[in-house]
Structures are given as structure tokens and as C-alpha cells.
Design a protein around this motif. Sequence first.
Motif, PDB file in Angstrom:
ATOM      1  N   PHE A  91      85.277   6.814   5.186  1.00  0.00           N
ATOM      2  CA  PHE A  91      85.499   6.144   3.906  1.00  0.00           C
ATOM      3  C   PHE A  91      86.717   5.216   3.923  1.00  0.00           C
ATOM      4  CE2 PHE A  91      83.952  10.538   3.101  1.00  0.00           C
ATOM      5  CZ  PHE A  91      82.655  10.223   2.721  1.00  0.00           C
ATOM      6  N   PHE A  94      86.263   1.361   3.222  1.00  0.00           N
ATOM      7  CA  PHE A  94      85.362   0.957   2.135  1.00  0.00           C
ATOM      8  C   PHE A  94      86.039  -0.018   1.174  1.00  0.00           C
ATOM      9  CE2 PHE A  94      81.972   2.772  -1.018  1.00  0.00           C
ATOM     10  CZ  PHE A  94      81.461   1.497  -1.147  1.00  0.00           C
ATOM     11  N   ARG A  98      84.640  -3.754   0.645  1.00  0.00           N
ATOM     12  CA  ARG A  98      84.126  -4.130  -0.676  1.00  0.00           C
ATOM     13  C   ARG A  98      84.752  -5.439  -1.141  1.00  0.00           C
ATOM     14  NH1 ARG A  98      86.464  -3.073  -5.671  1.00  0.00           N
ATOM     15  NH2 ARG A  98      85.028  -3.312  -7.469  1.00  0.00           N
ATOM     16  N   GLU A 121      80.219   2.319   9.893  1.00  0.00           N
ATOM     17  CA  GLU A 121      80.808   2.501   8.574  1.00  0.00           C
ATOM     18  C   GLU A 121      80.412   1.369   7.627  1.00  0.00           C
ATOM     19  OE1 GLU A 121      84.993   3.041   8.947  1.00  0.00           O
ATOM     20  OE2 GLU A 121      84.822   4.872  10.128  1.00  0.00           O
ATOM     21  N   HIS A 125      78.596   1.634   3.840  1.00  0.00           N
ATOM     22  CA  HIS A 125      79.214   1.112   2.627  1.00  0.00           C
ATOM     23  C   HIS A 125      78.384  -0.016   2.010  1.00  0.00           C
ATOM     24  CE1 HIS A 125      82.335   3.681   3.895  1.00  0.00           C
ATOM     25  NE2 HIS A 125      82.976   2.838   4.688  1.00  0.00           N
ATOM     26  N   ASN A 417      80.179   8.938  -0.821  1.00  0.00           N
ATOM     27  CA  ASN A 417      80.431   7.505  -0.711  1.00  0.00           C
ATOM     28  C   ASN A 417      80.028   6.779  -2.000  1.00  0.00           C
ATOM     29  OD1 ASN A 417      81.480   5.663   1.369  1.00  0.00           O
ATOM     30  ND2 ASN A 417      79.522   4.598   1.120  1.00  0.00           N
ATOM     31  N   TRP A 421      82.488   4.714  -4.445  1.00  0.00           N
ATOM     32  CA  TRP A 421      82.201   3.345  -4.876  1.00  0.00           C
ATOM     33  C   TRP A 421      82.382   3.209  -6.385  1.00  0.00           C
ATOM     34  CZ3 TRP A 421      76.845   1.476  -6.458  1.00  0.00           C
ATOM     35  CH2 TRP A 421      76.864   0.112  -6.757  1.00  0.00           C
TER      36      TRP A 421
END
Length: 467
Positions: A91, A94, A98, A121, A125, A417, A421
Motif C-alpha cells: 500500500f 498508493f 493516485r 502494486e 491500485h 486497498n 482508497w
Amino acid sequence: MIDSTRDQQLVNSLGRQNVLFVSDFFYPNCGGVENHMYHVAQCLLLAGHKVVVMTHAYGERAGVRFMTNGLKVYYIPRLPFYEGNTFPTIFGNFRLLRVILIREQITVVHAHQAFSTLSHESILHARTMGYKTVFTDHSLFGFADGSSIHTNKLLKFTLADTQHVICVSHTSKANTVLRSRIPPPRVSVIPNAVDTERFLPGPESRPPAPTINVVVISRLVYRKGSDLLIDLIPMVCKKLEHINFIVGGDGPKKVSLDEMVAKHGLGNRVEMLGNVTHADVRNVLVRGHIFLNTSLTEAFCIAILEAASCGLLVVSTRVGGVPEVLPSDMLILEEPQAENLCAGIERAVQLVPTTCPFTFHDRVKEMYDWKDITRRVQVVYARAHQTHSDELLPRLARYYTCGRFAGKLFCCVAVVNHLYWGFLEWMFPRKDIDLAPDVPSPGDLDNTPETPTGSNSNMRDAPDVHT
């Protein structure tokens, strides 16, 4: 070439895509994966698409940099942990990924190489956020050793929710399908190619007859057959007195090769070049008559194409996807044993006087072209937009089939996950993320000369951007 009218229609209907390439392996590191990503990215730019690359920092190379034709590269602040890979955090990347996805208005995430933790990964994501994903596998793996078992299980998790997969050879496709248990129709074979404008023959650089130079350019590691090379060189030099070797490359096996040269007194017949930059590879190849590849496993081997494009006859181990690369009159295949390869070199020595470097170059140019490869990649992107639900429950159903215990674990990872988010969307709203201005793509400009895609010598640095 594109195989059907339907595929051509898919490409025409695709529209402009904003593609994010992700891998732990990219320039300034040199290798087959790096070259593949760079060339496909350049051709996509020339076709009017936007391409952004995300990789880890290389020493002081961090932040945002620009390369040829406005190729934008995010060197994120992560350092390599093992063999060029970043430390697996699941994680940890992420939040940064993003921001890049939103900032660059990405539509397709294209990850490369099963060795890359950053690739795995990013697929997780990106799928959590509802993006379409494509994965290119550049390697072959076994099924028995511990490393392969764990890597294959991770690949099964990643590809279970990936829209489409690309492999560089039919052998690689069969290997990937067996390892990840994905349906074969979801896997396309799109090979590597070579920039034939850069890898031109130069027979004038070769020594006069009867001397014949055998060129080896490879990472000097076990997987590339360096131990086999250590046994082979003294054997060939003893049998064929007019053979010299030029060995380019670096790695942990270089010390053993240097010791072999000193032990057998071959200093005048074996030239050890050390590390060779990709910009200098052609200058080394044109000095040779024969190119030798001793790899123990290889999904494709782009080095063979570069050598053939420069007019060299190729002698290689019969492993992986290598038999698919060139026709039999340009490629001599032998089993990965010193005695067999020695016999292969003897056969090549007899054929060298009958080969024409420029004929070899023209044939490679006709068989492999980066623009054709890129058109086929665009078909894959179009197909990716037509498959798979982005909702959480269908994704969990796909993960659940990955194994009795692993499937449940993968479902837990996906749920966590998804929750993370949601937290990021609340804590760092999208409206607070500035969109990056688009650099005009060469494909959008009239009368823009096509910059040779094989060169990254004009890489220029942009101010670091921290997001």
C-alpha cells in the motif's frame, strides 16, 4: 501487422489515450525491458497519444524529467532494494500513484516485467480506482524452486484482474498462461523489435581474413550463461587459432572471466570491455563476424536482433523464445553445453564468408518494426476498454479463485486497498490535485520530423516536481 479489419477499426476508434508505463526498470538503467518501454513510448507519442513513465529514483535522478519528444518520466523517491526492485510495500505507493493518475489524466496503466514489485502494486491500485490495465511479461519462470513459486503466485494475483496481457514470444505466452492460469485469449504475443536505423552494418570495422571476431554483449550473471562462457572460450581458442573474442558487459561473473583469461594466457585473444552503454553497442557489434548468446533462459533476446541487424551471424543456446527470433539461416541453435556451442561456432566460421551483412540488415528491417509493434499494442489498449467489470465484488470473485488460502488473502488485500482508497479520496480530495498541462505530442504537430526513437542521448533534465 494488424491481423484483421476489426482490429484496424478498434485502433481507429480508440481515440487519444493517456498511458502510464510503470516498471522498476527504466533509463538510465539499460536492458531489454528499458529499451522496449522507451521505443513503444516514442511510437505512441508519434501516433498522437500521451505517455508518462513511472519508475523509482536512480541516485540523484529523482523527480520529474523529460526525454525525447516530451516523454515525461516520474522518478519517484523510492530506492532499489534487490536487483533493481523497490521494497514491496503493497500500500505504500498508493498515495503517490493516485496523484500521478489524476494529475496526468491517465486512461490506461501499462505495467512491465514480472520481476518488478512496482508493476504489481500499480496494477492493484489502478484497478481499485477503476482504471484499465495491461501487463507485459518479459521473462520466463520455472515451477519448482521457491523463488518461482512465490513469483508465480504473485503474478496469478496481479493478472487475475488485469484486462489484457502481452508476452514477447509464443514460448513466453505458454509459460505465462501456465503460471497464472489466465485464459489464453486474454494473452497476446507482441515481440520486441529493433531500431534498424541505429544498428547498421559496418564491415569495414572487421579485422581482415582469416581472423574472425566473436562478440558477446551481456550481463555477466549466471542466468545469462556466464559460467558456460568461462568453459567455452578456452575450448574454442584451442580448436580454432584464428578466433578472437570481444566480451562486453559487467556483473558478478566478470571476476571469474578475468581469472579464466589470465589462467589460460588468452589476454591477446579475449578483449574484456567491461560495461558497454547502449549507445556504444553498435560500435562493438560491427567489429565482429559472429554474435554469441549463452543465456540459460530467455523470453525473446533483443540482443540477437541488434546483432543480426548489424550483419552478424548468431550462435545461441536453444532456450525459451530464442528459436522464434530469427530464421535458421541467420541463427545457429545449440544446446546449452560448451561442447555443443563450440561445434556451433565451428559451423558459423564456415558460413561467415557466404553471409552478406547488408542482406541480414534488410531482412531484420523487414521482419521487425517498432511502429508495427506499437499498432498492435494499440489494439490491446482498445480491447482492454471492452473487458472486466471495475466493481469490487466481481474483482473479489476473480481473486477468490486464485487458491484455497491465497484467494482469501488476496480478497483481504483488495478490500483493505479499497478502504484505503476511500480514505485518500476523503483526506486528499481530487479537486485539490492540479492537473498537469499536456506537452504537445509529436503526433499532434504538423510537419514534425520523426526523431529516431532509438536515441535518448538528448535527455534533458526538468526541475524536480514533488507531489
